[in-house]
Design a protein around this motif. Structure first.
Motif, PDB file in Angstrom:
ATOM      1  N   TYR A  36       0.844  -1.065  -0.076  1.00  0.00           N
ATOM      2  CA  TYR A  36      -0.034  -0.001  -0.142  1.00  0.00           C
ATOM      3  C   TYR A  36       0.837   1.019  -0.042  1.00  0.00           C
ATOM      4  N   GLN A  38       0.734   5.377   0.774  1.00  0.00           N
ATOM      5  CA  GLN A  38       0.026   6.272   1.433  1.00  0.00           C
ATOM      6  C   GLN A  38       0.446   7.674   1.419  1.00  0.00           C
ATOM      7  N   GLY A  41      -2.276  12.663   4.662  1.00  0.00           N
ATOM      8  CA  GLY A  41      -3.587  13.314   4.633  1.00  0.00           C
ATOM      9  C   GLY A  41      -4.614  12.250   3.898  1.00  0.00           C
ATOM     10  N   LYS A  42      -3.969  11.173   3.332  1.00  0.00           N
ATOM     11  CA  LYS A  42      -4.983  10.357   2.491  1.00  0.00           C
ATOM     12  C   LYS A  42      -4.880   8.817   3.149  1.00  0.00           C
ATOM     13  N   GLY A  43      -5.886   7.937   2.777  1.00  0.00           N
ATOM     14  CA  GLY A  43      -5.731   6.918   3.260  1.00  0.00           C
ATOM     15  C   GLY A  43      -4.675   5.710   2.304  1.00  0.00           C
ATOM     16  N   PRO A  44      -4.662   4.720   2.831  1.00  0.00           N
ATOM     17  CA  PRO A  44      -3.727   3.908   2.271  1.00  0.00           C
ATOM     18  C   PRO A  44      -4.352   3.411   0.787  1.00  0.00           C
ATOM     19  N   LEU A  46      -3.986   0.613  -2.638  1.00  0.00           N
ATOM     20  CA  LEU A  46      -3.187  -0.483  -3.080  1.00  0.00           C
ATOM     21  C   LEU A  46      -2.526  -0.085  -4.299  1.00  0.00           C
ATOM     22  N   PHE A  89       3.520   0.626   2.810  1.00  0.00           N
ATOM     23  CA  PHE A  89       3.159  -0.478   3.998  1.00  0.00           C
ATOM     24  C   PHE A  89       3.171  -1.936   3.061  1.00  0.00           C
ATOM     25  N   LEU A  93      -2.959 -10.681   4.230  1.00  0.00           N
ATOM     26  CA  LEU A  93      -4.468 -10.764   4.623  1.00  0.00           C
ATOM     27  C   LEU A  93      -4.726 -11.675   5.665  1.00  0.00           C
ATOM     28  N   LYS A  98      -9.059  -9.254   7.059  1.00  0.00           N
ATOM     29  CA  LYS A  98      -8.659  -8.171   7.607  1.00  0.00           C
ATOM     30  C   LYS A  98      -7.111  -8.058   7.083  1.00  0.00           C
ATOM     31  N   ILE A  99      -6.629  -6.697   6.877  1.00  0.00           N
ATOM     32  CA  ILE A  99      -5.414  -6.424   6.422  1.00  0.00           C
ATOM     33  C   ILE A  99      -4.375  -6.284   7.681  1.00  0.00           C
ATOM     34  N   PHE A 101      -0.965  -4.688   8.562  1.00  0.00           N
ATOM     35  CA  PHE A 101      -0.148  -3.982   7.928  1.00  0.00           C
ATOM     36  C   PHE A 101       1.338  -4.079   8.462  1.00  0.00           C
ATOM     37  N   GLY A 102       2.342  -3.771   7.834  1.00  0.00           N
ATOM     38  CA  GLY A 102       3.678  -3.714   8.491  1.00  0.00           C
ATOM     39  C   GLY A 102       3.805  -2.232   8.935  1.00  0.00           C
ATOM     40  N   SER A 103       5.016  -1.898   9.649  1.00  0.00           N
ATOM     41  CA  SER A 103       5.228  -0.837  10.351  1.00  0.00           C
ATOM     42  C   SER A 103       5.547   0.510   9.402  1.00  0.00           C
TER      43      SER A 103
ATOM     44  N   TYR B  33     -14.988  -2.339   7.043  1.00  0.00           N
ATOM     45  CA  TYR B  33     -13.971  -2.401   7.712  1.00  0.00           C
ATOM     46  C   TYR B  33     -13.494  -1.055   8.350  1.00  0.00           C
ATOM     47  N   TYR B  35     -10.314   0.730  10.369  1.00  0.00           N
ATOM     48  CA  TYR B  35      -8.953   0.677  10.984  1.00  0.00           C
ATOM     49  C   TYR B  35      -8.472   1.948  11.593  1.00  0.00           C
ATOM     50  N   LYS B  42       1.693   2.264  12.558  1.00  0.00           N
ATOM     51  CA  LYS B  42       1.044   1.582  11.462  1.00  0.00           C
ATOM     52  C   LYS B  42      -0.286   1.571  11.454  1.00  0.00           C
ATOM     53  N   PHE B  91      -9.812   5.048   9.731  1.00  0.00           N
ATOM     54  CA  PHE B  91      -9.888   4.802   8.221  1.00  0.00           C
ATOM     55  C   PHE B  91     -11.016   3.878   7.977  1.00  0.00           C
ATOM     56  N   GLY B 106     -11.117   5.016   2.524  1.00  0.00           N
ATOM     57  CA  GLY B 106     -11.477   6.285   2.765  1.00  0.00           C
ATOM     58  C   GLY B 106     -10.226   7.212   2.926  1.00  0.00           C
ATOM     59  N   PRO B 107     -10.762   8.448   2.965  1.00  0.00           N
ATOM     60  CA  PRO B 107      -9.486   9.609   3.318  1.00  0.00           C
ATOM     61  C   PRO B 107      -9.264   9.704   4.840  1.00  0.00           C
TER      62      PRO B 107
END
Lengths: 111, 114
Positions: A36, A38, A41-44, A46, A89, A93, A98-99, A101-103, B33, B35, B42, B91, B106-107
């Protein structure tokens, strides 16, 4: 067993260079490995994903290399550009899709 | 292009107050979901929701948290009595469930608890 370990924490690369980010996992039941991207100010979002039945997947300048025996996978960004500056990131799965995530790796591309 | 939307973008609240974070997933998606991402850390899974019930929740998602899909479009996260440590980006994500595993995020809502 539910973790994905990512390195480095931060990375500075010159424009045009190759950016490499590494991840390792423990649970051999994982069968989907996305990356991912990022921006602040935005979401991750793909970027690219791979399944363990292949050792490499390439999409444009982005390549995932996958080593099943070592339980490691990495993201390579060729010809890195300032617009690639973001946090990356690795992930996998888990149950209920659920995802996990790494750090994260904060990548900065210097012009 | 369809996208996940979230409101508000930033929520400031006093410790102990209730907050509701709102999300509108992509319209044909079936799995939802939440998060959260504490500043500089993270992204962590909170809860997954399908067919009007929770599929899975993390240890973070304790009794102070709840989720709801009150109508055909909204998906909400409620925190009943906020704590300082709830300050984070939250999120929402959704996916079709029909093919592929891609979750669309989403943002985010930045929650600040004072």
């Amino acid at each position: 067993q539910q973790q994905v370990k990512q390195s480095p924490q931060s990375l500075i690369v010159q424009k045009g260079g190759i950016s490499i980010i590494n991840c390792a996992y423990e649970n051999t039941a994982f069968d989907y490995f996305p990356w991912y991207q990022q921006f602040p100010g935005k979401g991750p979002a793909l970027l690219i994903a791979i399944r363990p039945d292949v050792s490499e997947k390439k999409e444009g300048r982005f390549t995932i290399s996958f080593n099943k025996s070592a339980k490691q996978f990495s993201l390579h960004i060729m010809d890195s550009q300032p617009g690639d500056s973001a946090t990356y990131f690795c992930a996998t799965l888990g149950s209920a899709s659920k995802i996990i995530f790494g750090s994260g790796t904060r990548l900065s591309i210097r012009p | 292009e369809p996208e996940v939307t979230q409101t508000p973008s930033h929520q400031v609240t006093q410790m102990g107050q209730e907050v509701i974070l709102r999300c509108v997933p992509i319209s044909n998606h079936l799995y939802f979901y939440w998060y959260r991402q504490i500043l500089g850390q993270k992204v962590e899974f909170l809860v997954s929701f399908y067919n009007n019930e929770i599929s899975e929740k993390s240890e973070i998602f304790d009794d102070q948290f709840s989720v709801e899909r009150p109508d055909g479009s909204n998906f909400t996260l409620k925190i009943r009595s906020t704590k300082l440590e709830d300050s984070a980006m939250y999120f929402c994500a959704s996916r079709t469930g029909l093919q592929g595993n891609e979750q669309f995020f989403g943002p985010g809502t930045r929650l600040t608890v004072l």
